[in-house]
Design an enzyme around this catalytic site. Structure first.
Site, PDB file in Angstrom:
ATOM      1  N   ARG A 101      32.432  47.344  29.968  1.00  0.00           N
ATOM      2  CA  ARG A 101      32.864  47.623  31.352  1.00  0.00           C
ATOM      3  C   ARG A 101      33.668  48.925  31.387  1.00  0.00           C
ATOM      4  NH1 ARG A 101      35.723  42.653  33.824  1.00  0.00           N
ATOM      5  NH2 ARG A 101      35.564  43.932  35.688  1.00  0.00           N
ATOM      6  N   ASP A 131      38.865  48.504  37.713  1.00  0.00           N
ATOM      7  CA  ASP A 131      38.343  49.873  37.540  1.00  0.00           C
ATOM      8  C   ASP A 131      39.369  50.870  38.075  1.00  0.00           C
ATOM      9  OD1 ASP A 131      36.418  48.891  40.307  1.00  0.00           O
ATOM     10  OD2 ASP A 131      37.863  50.526  40.437  1.00  0.00           O
ATOM     11  N   HIS A 138      45.200  42.292  38.832  1.00  0.00           N
ATOM     12  CA  HIS A 138      44.471  41.668  37.716  1.00  0.00           C
ATOM     13  C   HIS A 138      44.401  42.571  36.499  1.00  0.00           C
ATOM     14  CE1 HIS A 138      42.216  38.659  40.525  1.00  0.00           C
ATOM     15  NE2 HIS A 138      43.486  38.370  40.359  1.00  0.00           N
ATOM     16  N   CYS A 192      54.534  41.762  22.267  1.00  0.00           N
ATOM     17  CA  CYS A 192      55.695  42.396  22.951  1.00  0.00           C
ATOM     18  C   CYS A 192      55.242  43.048  24.257  1.00  0.00           C
ATOM     19  CB  CYS A 192      56.320  43.437  22.000  1.00  0.00           C
ATOM     20  SG  CYS A 192      55.334  44.933  21.821  1.00  0.00           S
ATOM     21  N   CYS A 205      49.863  46.492  17.020  1.00  0.00           N
ATOM     22  CA  CYS A 205      50.735  47.092  18.040  1.00  0.00           C
ATOM     23  C   CYS A 205      51.581  48.186  17.392  1.00  0.00           C
ATOM     24  CB  CYS A 205      51.633  46.009  18.640  1.00  0.00           C
ATOM     25  SG  CYS A 205      52.886  46.699  19.753  1.00  0.00           S
ATOM     26  N   CYS A 239      55.686  46.905  17.950  1.00  0.00           N
ATOM     27  CA  CYS A 239      56.309  45.799  17.197  1.00  0.00           C
ATOM     28  C   CYS A 239      55.614  45.570  15.861  1.00  0.00           C
ATOM     29  CB  CYS A 239      56.293  44.512  18.035  1.00  0.00           C
ATOM     30  SG  CYS A 239      54.653  43.774  18.234  1.00  0.00           S
ATOM     31  N   GLY A 294      35.699  43.345  50.525  1.00  0.00           N
ATOM     32  CA  GLY A 294      34.804  43.139  49.381  1.00  0.00           C
ATOM     33  C   GLY A 294      35.275  42.104  48.392  1.00  0.00           C
ATOM     34  N   SER A 331      35.201  37.696  47.532  1.00  0.00           N
ATOM     35  CA  SER A 331      34.516  36.443  47.916  1.00  0.00           C
ATOM     36  C   SER A 331      35.485  35.315  48.227  1.00  0.00           C
ATOM     37  CB  SER A 331      33.594  36.000  46.772  1.00  0.00           C
ATOM     38  OG  SER A 331      34.395  35.726  45.625  1.00  0.00           O
ATOM     39  N   ASP A 356      28.940  39.706  53.365  1.00  0.00           N
ATOM     40  CA  ASP A 356      28.573  38.445  54.031  1.00  0.00           C
ATOM     41  C   ASP A 356      29.821  37.561  54.118  1.00  0.00           C
ATOM     42  OD1 ASP A 356      26.780  37.993  50.996  1.00  0.00           O
ATOM     43  OD2 ASP A 356      28.896  37.630  51.386  1.00  0.00           O
TER      44      ASP A 356
HETATM   45  N1  APR Z   1      30.212  45.991  50.610  1.00  0.00           N
HETATM   46  C1  APR Z   1      31.057  44.990  50.991  1.00  0.00           C
HETATM   47  N2  APR Z   1      31.140  43.794  50.357  1.00  0.00           N
HETATM   48  C2  APR Z   1      30.331  43.615  49.296  1.00  0.00           C
HETATM   49  C3  APR Z   1      29.427  44.611  48.837  1.00  0.00           C
HETATM   50  C4  APR Z   1      29.391  45.842  49.538  1.00  0.00           C
HETATM   51  N3  APR Z   1      28.577  46.839  49.177  1.00  0.00           N
HETATM   52  N4  APR Z   1      28.749  44.112  47.759  1.00  0.00           N
HETATM   53  C5  APR Z   1      29.234  42.864  47.556  1.00  0.00           C
HETATM   54  N5  APR Z   1      30.165  42.561  48.476  1.00  0.00           N
HETATM   55  C6  APR Z   1      30.953  41.324  48.608  1.00  0.00           C
HETATM   56  C7  APR Z   1      30.185  40.074  48.242  1.00  0.00           C
HETATM   57  O1  APR Z   1      29.570  39.541  49.390  1.00  0.00           O
HETATM   58  C8  APR Z   1      31.308  39.155  47.734  1.00  0.00           C
HETATM   59  O2  APR Z   1      31.845  38.389  48.797  1.00  0.00           O
HETATM   60  O3  APR Z   1      32.000  41.431  47.679  1.00  0.00           O
HETATM   61  C9  APR Z   1      32.371  40.121  47.222  1.00  0.00           C
HETATM   62  C10 APR Z   1      32.475  40.149  45.712  1.00  0.00           C
HETATM   63  O4  APR Z   1      32.877  38.889  45.293  1.00  0.00           O
HETATM   64  P1  APR Z   1      33.135  38.605  43.734  1.00  0.00           P
HETATM   65  O5  APR Z   1      31.961  39.086  42.944  1.00  0.00           O
HETATM   66  O6  APR Z   1      33.555  37.177  43.624  1.00  0.00           O
HETATM   67  O7  APR Z   1      34.355  39.561  43.339  1.00  0.00           O
HETATM   68  P2  APR Z   1      35.880  39.345  43.703  1.00  0.00           P
HETATM   69  O8  APR Z   1      36.057  38.608  44.984  1.00  0.00           O
HETATM   70  O9  APR Z   1      36.537  40.673  43.595  1.00  0.00           O
HETATM   71  O10 APR Z   1      36.407  38.419  42.495  1.00  0.00           O
HETATM   72  C11 APR Z   1      37.794  38.130  42.500  1.00  0.00           C
HETATM   73  O11 APR Z   1      37.523  36.912  40.434  1.00  0.00           O
HETATM   74  O12 APR Z   1      36.541  36.778  38.397  1.00  0.00           O
HETATM   75  C12 APR Z   1      37.700  37.099  39.033  1.00  0.00           C
HETATM   76  O13 APR Z   1      39.304  38.599  38.250  1.00  0.00           O
HETATM   77  C13 APR Z   1      38.030  38.550  38.803  1.00  0.00           C
HETATM   78  O14 APR Z   1      39.095  40.075  40.323  1.00  0.00           O
HETATM   79  C14 APR Z   1      38.034  39.147  40.192  1.00  0.00           C
HETATM   80  C15 APR Z   1      38.248  37.940  41.081  1.00  0.00           C
END
Ligand code: APR
EC number: 2.3.1.286
Length: 234
Positions: A56, A91, A106, A117, A133, A136, A172, A174, A200
């Site tokens: 990544r 990122d 995160h 440490c 490290c 330490c 963006g 979920s 969505d």
């Molecule tokens: N524009 C807007 N929304 C988007 C796009 C886009 N181009 N592409 C995807 N999405 C939306 C998807 O519909 C989804 O609801 O972004 C969301 C991504 O959801 P996840 O993949 O679950 O990512 P996230 O919500 O950031 O995850 C939260 O979960 O696994 C842990 O630590 C990890 O920080 C992460 C946390």
């Protein structure tokens, strides 16, 4: 105290070409969380964990901030001190777009920390399990990522910002992972408005009063026009 708190998730970086987590072909479809993103995974098979984050980290070299990152950074510069961006993303695309007022709750791919440490260092290369490290000497360097089961960073600052902001905007994400998934409900409890930009309807879409549905690259600039009107209203 920021007037606006903006929470971003993997969806804002999707248009830069970075994988999200819960899409059909997402990161959690390719890897088991228990194998690469828990403290137990790190002690059981550190090489696998380092390999996951090395891939990544390397992917960052091939991507750039997109229109959503750029619009957000520009808007924040227009309202200095009023906008706090809390990102769940690890990122560096917000930074590369020039974002000010940014908290990585995160952690960050481009950082390593000691298992024992408080030592941390910026890092962009290939990490591996046997990196003692330098501070330490007892601990080993690990990805500076908040694993499942660990406490997110900056929770005091986040709690304070949510209790005093006028608007909480999620972009963006979920709404699957707490505490971030509960920020809209918490902000509304303190009297804030809650807006959502997402491809969505996410799990917690009922926590939001306004929904800008679509791709972040298109919807974030539109949402920010609305937010400017809101912030400069009489
Ligand atoms: N524009 C807007 N929304 C988007 C796009 C886009 N181009 N592409 C995807 N999405 C939306 C998807 O519909 C989804 O609801 O972004 C969301 C991504 O959801 P996840 O993949 O679950 O990512 P996230 O919500 O950031 O995850 C939260 O979960 O696994 C842990 O630590 C990890 O920080 C992460 C946390």
């Amino acid at each position: 105290m920021p007037d606006v708190v903006i929470l971003t998730g993997a969806g804002i970086s999707a248009e830069s070409g970075l994988e999200t987590f819960r899409a059909e072909d997402g990161l959690w479809a390719q890897h088991r969380i228990e194998d690469v993103c828990t403290p137990e995974a790190l002690s059981r098979n550190p090489a696998l964990v380092h390999e996951f984050y090395n891939k990544r980290r390397a992917a960052l070299r091939d991507v750039a901030p997109n229109a959503a990152h750029e619009a957000l950074a520009k808007f924040s510069a227009e309202f200095p001190g009023k906008i706090l961006v809390i990102t769940q993303n690890v990122d560096d695309l917000h930074e590369r777009a020039g974002q000010s007022g940014l908290l990585h709750m995160h952690g960050e791919l481009l950082s390593l920390k000691c298992t024992r440490c408080d030592f941390r260092q910026a890092f962009s290369g290939e990490s591996h399990a046997e990196m003692p490290c330098p501070d330490c000497g007892a601990g080993r360097l690990r990805p500076d990522i908040v694993f499942f089961g660990e406490m997110p960073y900056f929770m005091d600052e986040i709690q304070k910002a949510l209790s005093g902001c006028e608007v909480l905007i999620a972009i963006g994400t979920s709404g699957n992972v707490y505490p971030a998934a509960g920020f809209a409900e918490l902000a509304r409890h303190y009297g804030a408005e809650s807006w959502l930009v997402n491809l969505d309807p996410p799990q917690n879409h009922r926590d939001f009063q306004r929904f800008f549905q679509g791709r972040a690259g298109e919807q974030v600039p539109l949402m920010l026009d609305e937010l400017r009107r809101w912030l400069t209203r009489a």
